[in-house]
Design a protein around this motif. Structure first.
Motif, PDB file in Angstrom:
ATOM      1  N   GLU A  19       0.702  -1.051   0.246  1.00  0.00           N
ATOM      2  CA  GLU A  19      -0.329   0.265   0.149  1.00  0.00           C
ATOM      3  C   GLU A  19       1.107   1.332   0.296  1.00  0.00           C
ATOM      4  O   GLU A  19       0.145   2.182  -0.787  1.00  0.00           O
ATOM      5  CB  GLU A  19      -0.556   0.103   1.303  1.00  0.00           C
ATOM      6  CG  GLU A  19      -1.831   1.085   1.007  1.00  0.00           C
ATOM      7  CD  GLU A  19      -3.263   1.275   0.363  1.00  0.00           C
ATOM      8  OE1 GLU A  19      -3.860   2.014  -0.558  1.00  0.00           O
ATOM      9  OE2 GLU A  19      -2.999  -0.061  -0.516  1.00  0.00           O
ATOM     10  N   LEU A  20       1.910   1.202   0.941  1.00  0.00           N
ATOM     11  CA  LEU A  20       3.021   2.661   0.229  1.00  0.00           C
ATOM     12  C   LEU A  20       3.670   2.759  -0.628  1.00  0.00           C
ATOM     13  O   LEU A  20       3.384   3.757  -0.124  1.00  0.00           O
ATOM     14  CB  LEU A  20       3.559   1.882   1.403  1.00  0.00           C
ATOM     15  CG  LEU A  20       4.816   2.783   2.568  1.00  0.00           C
ATOM     16  CD1 LEU A  20       4.453   4.439   2.874  1.00  0.00           C
ATOM     17  CD2 LEU A  20       6.127   2.436   2.949  1.00  0.00           C
ATOM     18  N   LEU A  21       3.496   2.171  -1.482  1.00  0.00           N
ATOM     19  CA  LEU A  21       3.886   1.992  -2.931  1.00  0.00           C
ATOM     20  C   LEU A  21       3.158   2.656  -3.689  1.00  0.00           C
ATOM     21  O   LEU A  21       3.091   3.305  -4.117  1.00  0.00           O
ATOM     22  CB  LEU A  21       3.850   0.276  -3.778  1.00  0.00           C
ATOM     23  CG  LEU A  21       4.136   0.493  -5.399  1.00  0.00           C
ATOM     24  CD1 LEU A  21       5.734   1.393  -5.468  1.00  0.00           C
ATOM     25  CD2 LEU A  21       4.401  -1.024  -5.741  1.00  0.00           C
ATOM     26  N   TYR A  22       2.039   2.262  -3.721  1.00  0.00           N
ATOM     27  CA  TYR A  22       0.407   3.047  -4.097  1.00  0.00           C
ATOM     28  C   TYR A  22       0.262   4.243  -3.526  1.00  0.00           C
ATOM     29  O   TYR A  22       0.413   5.137  -4.280  1.00  0.00           O
ATOM     30  CB  TYR A  22      -0.783   2.445  -3.877  1.00  0.00           C
ATOM     31  CG  TYR A  22      -1.678   2.471  -4.769  1.00  0.00           C
ATOM     32  CD1 TYR A  22      -1.872   2.582  -6.200  1.00  0.00           C
ATOM     33  CD2 TYR A  22      -2.336   3.668  -4.117  1.00  0.00           C
ATOM     34  CE1 TYR A  22      -3.246   2.921  -6.789  1.00  0.00           C
ATOM     35  CE2 TYR A  22      -3.536   4.210  -5.079  1.00  0.00           C
ATOM     36  CZ  TYR A  22      -3.378   3.869  -6.812  1.00  0.00           C
ATOM     37  OH  TYR A  22      -4.443   4.386  -7.311  1.00  0.00           O
ATOM     38  N   VAL A  23       0.837   4.373  -2.333  1.00  0.00           N
ATOM     39  CA  VAL A  23       0.648   5.925  -1.909  1.00  0.00           C
ATOM     40  C   VAL A  23       1.836   6.830  -2.424  1.00  0.00           C
ATOM     41  O   VAL A  23       1.676   7.880  -2.918  1.00  0.00           O
ATOM     42  CB  VAL A  23       0.100   5.615  -0.160  1.00  0.00           C
ATOM     43  CG1 VAL A  23       0.770   7.083   0.232  1.00  0.00           C
ATOM     44  CG2 VAL A  23      -0.757   5.079   0.184  1.00  0.00           C
ATOM     45  N   GLY A  38      -1.577  13.566  -8.503  1.00  0.00           N
ATOM     46  CA  GLY A  38      -1.498  14.020  -7.661  1.00  0.00           C
ATOM     47  C   GLY A  38      -2.460  14.355  -6.399  1.00  0.00           C
ATOM     48  O   GLY A  38      -1.864  14.399  -4.591  1.00  0.00           O
ATOM     49  N   TYR A  39      -3.046  13.046  -6.182  1.00  0.00           N
ATOM     50  CA  TYR A  39      -4.748  13.458  -5.220  1.00  0.00           C
ATOM     51  C   TYR A  39      -4.790  11.057  -4.807  1.00  0.00           C
ATOM     52  O   TYR A  39      -3.748   9.718  -6.105  1.00  0.00           O
ATOM     53  CB  TYR A  39      -5.573  12.686  -5.938  1.00  0.00           C
ATOM     54  CG  TYR A  39      -5.879  14.254  -6.556  1.00  0.00           C
ATOM     55  CD1 TYR A  39      -5.545  16.019  -5.932  1.00  0.00           C
ATOM     56  CD2 TYR A  39      -5.635  14.817  -7.683  1.00  0.00           C
ATOM     57  CE1 TYR A  39      -5.905  17.041  -5.930  1.00  0.00           C
ATOM     58  CE2 TYR A  39      -5.936  16.668  -8.114  1.00  0.00           C
ATOM     59  CZ  TYR A  39      -5.549  17.014  -6.949  1.00  0.00           C
ATOM     60  OH  TYR A  39      -5.981  18.552  -7.914  1.00  0.00           O
ATOM     61  N   TYR A  40      -4.737  11.189  -3.705  1.00  0.00           N
ATOM     62  CA  TYR A  40      -4.446   9.749  -3.108  1.00  0.00           C
ATOM     63  C   TYR A  40      -5.929   9.924  -2.258  1.00  0.00           C
ATOM     64  O   TYR A  40      -6.888  11.339  -2.220  1.00  0.00           O
ATOM     65  CB  TYR A  40      -3.301   9.756  -1.424  1.00  0.00           C
ATOM     66  CG  TYR A  40      -4.090   8.072  -0.927  1.00  0.00           C
ATOM     67  CD1 TYR A  40      -3.281   6.808  -1.473  1.00  0.00           C
ATOM     68  CD2 TYR A  40      -4.491   7.957  -0.597  1.00  0.00           C
ATOM     69  CE1 TYR A  40      -3.045   5.905  -1.542  1.00  0.00           C
ATOM     70  CE2 TYR A  40      -5.071   6.869   0.156  1.00  0.00           C
ATOM     71  CZ  TYR A  40      -4.262   5.817  -0.447  1.00  0.00           C
ATOM     72  OH  TYR A  40      -4.249   4.395   0.157  1.00  0.00           O
ATOM     73  N   TYR A  41      -6.384   8.551  -3.629  1.00  0.00           N
ATOM     74  CA  TYR A  41      -8.482   8.787  -3.107  1.00  0.00           C
ATOM     75  C   TYR A  41      -8.782   7.921  -2.342  1.00  0.00           C
ATOM     76  O   TYR A  41      -9.993   7.495  -2.512  1.00  0.00           O
ATOM     77  CB  TYR A  41      -8.566   8.811  -4.208  1.00  0.00           C
ATOM     78  CG  TYR A  41      -9.026   8.185  -5.402  1.00  0.00           C
ATOM     79  CD1 TYR A  41      -9.276   6.904  -5.305  1.00  0.00           C
ATOM     80  CD2 TYR A  41      -7.393   8.145  -6.010  1.00  0.00           C
ATOM     81  CE1 TYR A  41      -9.184   5.958  -6.516  1.00  0.00           C
ATOM     82  CE2 TYR A  41      -7.253   7.043  -7.229  1.00  0.00           C
ATOM     83  CZ  TYR A  41      -7.609   5.810  -7.108  1.00  0.00           C
ATOM     84  OH  TYR A  41      -8.040   4.882  -8.339  1.00  0.00           O
ATOM     85  N   VAL A  42      -8.010   6.334  -2.261  1.00  0.00           N
ATOM     86  CA  VAL A  42      -8.998   5.072  -2.023  1.00  0.00           C
ATOM     87  C   VAL A  42      -8.416   5.013  -0.455  1.00  0.00           C
ATOM     88  O   VAL A  42      -8.151   3.923   0.001  1.00  0.00           O
ATOM     89  CB  VAL A  42      -8.690   3.839  -2.513  1.00  0.00           C
ATOM     90  CG1 VAL A  42      -8.590   3.658  -4.074  1.00  0.00           C
ATOM     91  CG2 VAL A  42      -6.541   3.957  -2.660  1.00  0.00           C
TER      92      VAL A  42
END
Length: 716
Positions: free
Chosen positions: A589-593, A603-607
């Motif tokens: 999950e850190l990779l996706y963040v 530039g947005y994290y949304y999940v």
């Protein structure tokens, strides 16, 4: 089963537009109504330095005129929340006029005359890959792309300031600026009764760039033909020197960088124009207009599911180990301990009971606890001493530490404030995840995540003071006011000092990333005038009204000598090894963040629904790892577990920071000392927050575990 059900409910909420609330703040426009266009900043993936759009010397400056649809004059800034300021936003009114439903083939904005110094700045912006952010109806202007198989369309926020090319013959770089912008606004009929009255809503804002040379222009400054541009607008000024002019008369020549260093008074005129087109689009719902900004949603979902499965496997394995420790090992130890105590009590009863009137038969449990927990010896009775030693032969490991396990730790006056600040961060993190999963904090609420986070952190000063005061009194502290001051200053002061030091470097670069002086004063006022009193109130209630936690066993006067320990339970080794397990839970999950924050154009994290599930599994994993580690430490007859439990809980932050360094050197292409300093500075602060939060979870879990197992001995 209930936990699993709650996890899937959180996950379902993330899939149901967790980043957006349909119908919230819908604004409709009618035909002929003016819509303001706002300009914000320029930024790049290759640097951490951002700049306000109107601060660039080669951009058309605002005229200060009044435009319909806005109460602001062009060039005036709109009011920003704290989160917007912290993320470097500088939103101002522009001179571009948009009218609902009215196409504009070409409008001249201005002709900007720049010097050679301004030219160098423009070339630096183009070389650095800077993109500009404009805003219409709270939507950032975006460049449209399609996937490789052309099955889906997506947006990259912002538009490029220019581009560079390489001459085939000479191999030299040539730089061009995008001086014509085509604005495409997509709209649809407004929902409900507003649409029946002719209202329309904006569902997309696209910007397409083009570089157009100064030749073949009409009197109003617009190009004669925008469809076929023969010569782009090159960022190049020919030298004024006669020698240079005669030597390099060909128009295709691009001079070396050293020839552009001097300022010989030469200038370059850059004409800026724009076009506006309105297109109705019924395929995009207003509630889903942000979906196009999120790239690879299907692939992202697979990554999140993989992260959750990975986390569940690791957490499930640890749960089995902890269950085995609690259900079998510790239960067996307690049973053996009680049997030894019972036998010791019986033997003492036979030796010490004397017949006579009024004699009371002592209770077996009472004698057992006196003999084993307080270790009372009788120097005048050799038989009793021999009996106690025989009873203790079967008592080993953690059971021998009942007189030392609750001894106050060294530097407890620092551990208590850290635990208090950790609880403050726990409250803030839970609040942010909850509000984000519900969709209240979403990309349309610009700067909302940071602003609400700061507000929750300040309000949670009550929790910080309460837990710090109780832990401080449990450690035997006397000066609770001093502890309150340390709690309110230690961690917030560290963050503020780091922000201020980084701000000095950014100020020197004249970047909008730098915090204004007024914002720094506002942060100090929030800190000292609101948070500090809240910490004081919480500390008073925790220390004076509630008091210390009671321990199931008494602490002896003399310290127990610590035995030799194997290498794997040495403090540093055991902390790092224990921290590797929680890191394994979150690294996918850190990779996706990191990809969302540093590489994706949106530039947005949304999940946040997925993130909430992973966070719950992470907390469970940290609790289980801490229990196993502290149990092994106690079995090695080492009672110094207070600080150890805190460090074990937060140890994964060390691995996260190492991951940040790997990501910087392998995945990113950030250039410049200041940009690298900002990256590692921000990552260090984030890891401190994460480590303090997780360390507090580990500390409280270990404390509850130790009280439980030693309380089980005393219970009978």
């Amino acid at each position: 089963m209930a936990l699993r059900r709650s996890l899937f409910l959180l996950l379902a909420s993330s899939c149901a537009e967790a980043f957006y609330i349909p119908g919230w703040s819908v604004k409709s426009y009618k035909d002929g109504e003016a819509i303001p266009l706002l300009v914000n900043k320029v930024y790049s993936d290759n640097t951490q330095l951002q700049y306000a759009y109107y601060d660039l010397p080669f951009i058309c400056p605002p005229t200060g005129a009044s435009h319909a649809g806005s109460s602001l004059l062009s060039g005036q800034s709109i009011s920003l929340n704290l989160g917007e300021v912290l993320r470097g936003d500088r939103i101002t009114q522009s001179d571009i006029e948009l009218v609902m439903g009215k196409d504009q083939t070409c409008n001249a904005l201005c002709t900007k005359t720049i010097s050679r110094k301004d030219l160098r700045r423009a070339r630096e912006m183009v070389r650095g890959g800077y993109v500009a952010e404009w805003i219409v109806d709270n939507l950032p202007g975006a460049t449209s792309f399609v996937t490789v198989d052309k099955s889906r369309k997506y947006y990259a926020a912002g538009f490029k300031m220019g581009y560079k090319d390489i001459e085939i013959n000479s191999g030299k770089h040539r730089f061009y600026i995008n001086n014509h912008l085509t604005i495409v606004i997509r709209y649809r009929k407004a929902p409900a009764k507003d649409g029946e009255r002719g209202g329309k809503v904006v569902v997309a804002f696209e910007v397409y760039t083009k570089s157009v040379g100064p030749e073949k222009r009409l009197e109003d400054g617009c190009p004669e033909d925008l469809s076929e541009v023969e010569t782009p607008m090159e960022l190049y000024i020919k030298p004024n020197s006669t020698d240079f002019s005669s030597q390099y008369s060909q128009s295709s020549y691009s001079p070396p960088e050293t020839e552009l260093d001097g300022d010989d008074g030469a200038t370059l005129d850059i004409p800026y124009t724009y076009s506006v087109y309105w297109r109705e689009d019924d395929k995009i719902e207003w509630a889903h207009r942000w979906d196009l900004y999120f790239v690879n949603q299907e692939e992202g979902s697979r990554i999140h599911w993989l992260a959750i499965v990975n986390s569940l496997i690791i957490s499930g394995s640890l749960s089995a180990i902890v269950a085995m420790i609690l259900a079998r090992t510790i239960r067996g130890d307690i049973k053996t301990y009680k049997e030894s105590a019972l036998e010791d009590g019986k033997s003492k009863l036979k030796r010490r009971s004397r017949p006579g009137s009024g004699a009371r038969t002592p209770k077996l449990a009472e004698k057992a606890m006196v003999g084993l927990l307080e270790q009372v010896g009788d120097d005048n009775n050799d038989a009793d001493v021999s009996s106690d030693e025989e009873a203790l032969e079967d008592v080993t490991g953690w059971k021998l530490l009942h007189g030392d396990v609750f001894r106050a730790p060294a530097y407890g006056y620092l551990l208590a404030p850290l635990v208090g600040s950790g609880m403050q961060l726990v409250f803030m993190a839970v609040g942010l995840l909850f509000l984000s999963s519900l969709g209240i904090l979403n990309p349309s609420f610009r700067g909302g995540f940071v602003s609400v986070g700061v507000g929750l952190f300040v309000f949670a000063g009550l929790f910080s003071g309460y837990f710090s005061g109780r832990v401080y009194k449990t450690f035997g502290g006397k000066n609770w006011r001093k502890n309150t001051l340390i709690t309110s200053i230690l961690f917030p002061g560290l963050l503020f000092a780091l922000v201020f030091i980084l701000n000095l470097f950014v100020w020197a670069q004249a970047s909008s990333t730098a915090l204004p002086f007024g914002t720094l004063v506002a942060i100090i006022m929030l800190w000292l005038c609101i948070q500090l009193p809240l910490v004081y109130i919480g500390s008073w209630y925790g220390y004076i009204r509630t008091g210390a936690w009671e321990h199931p066993t008494k602490t002896t006067t003399l310290h127990r000598q610590l035995p030799a320990r194997p290498w794997y339970i040495q403090p540093i080794q055991s902390i790092l090894l224990a921290g590797l397990i929680p890191f394994a839970v979150i690294f996918i999950e850190l990779l996706y963040v990191f990809q969302s924050l540093w590489q994706d154009k949106s530039g947005y994290y949304y999940v946040f629904g997925f993130l909430s599930v992973v966070s719950i599994i992470l907390i469970l994993t940290i609790a289980e790892v801490t229990i196993v580690t502290i149990y092994i430490k106690l079995c090695s007859e080492d009672y110094n577990w207070w600080w150890h439990s805190f460090f074990v809980g937060g140890a994964s932050s060390v691995w996260v920071f190492g991951y940040c360094a790997w990501y910087y050197f392998v995945k990113l292409h950030i250039e410049g000392f200041v940009s690298g300093l900002l990256f590692f500075g921000y990552c260090f602060m984030a890891c401190c927050v994460y480590g303090l939060l997780c360390g507090t979870v580990g500390f409280l879990t270990a404390y509850a575990f130790v009280r439980r197992i030693y309380g089980a001995i005393k219970a009978d």
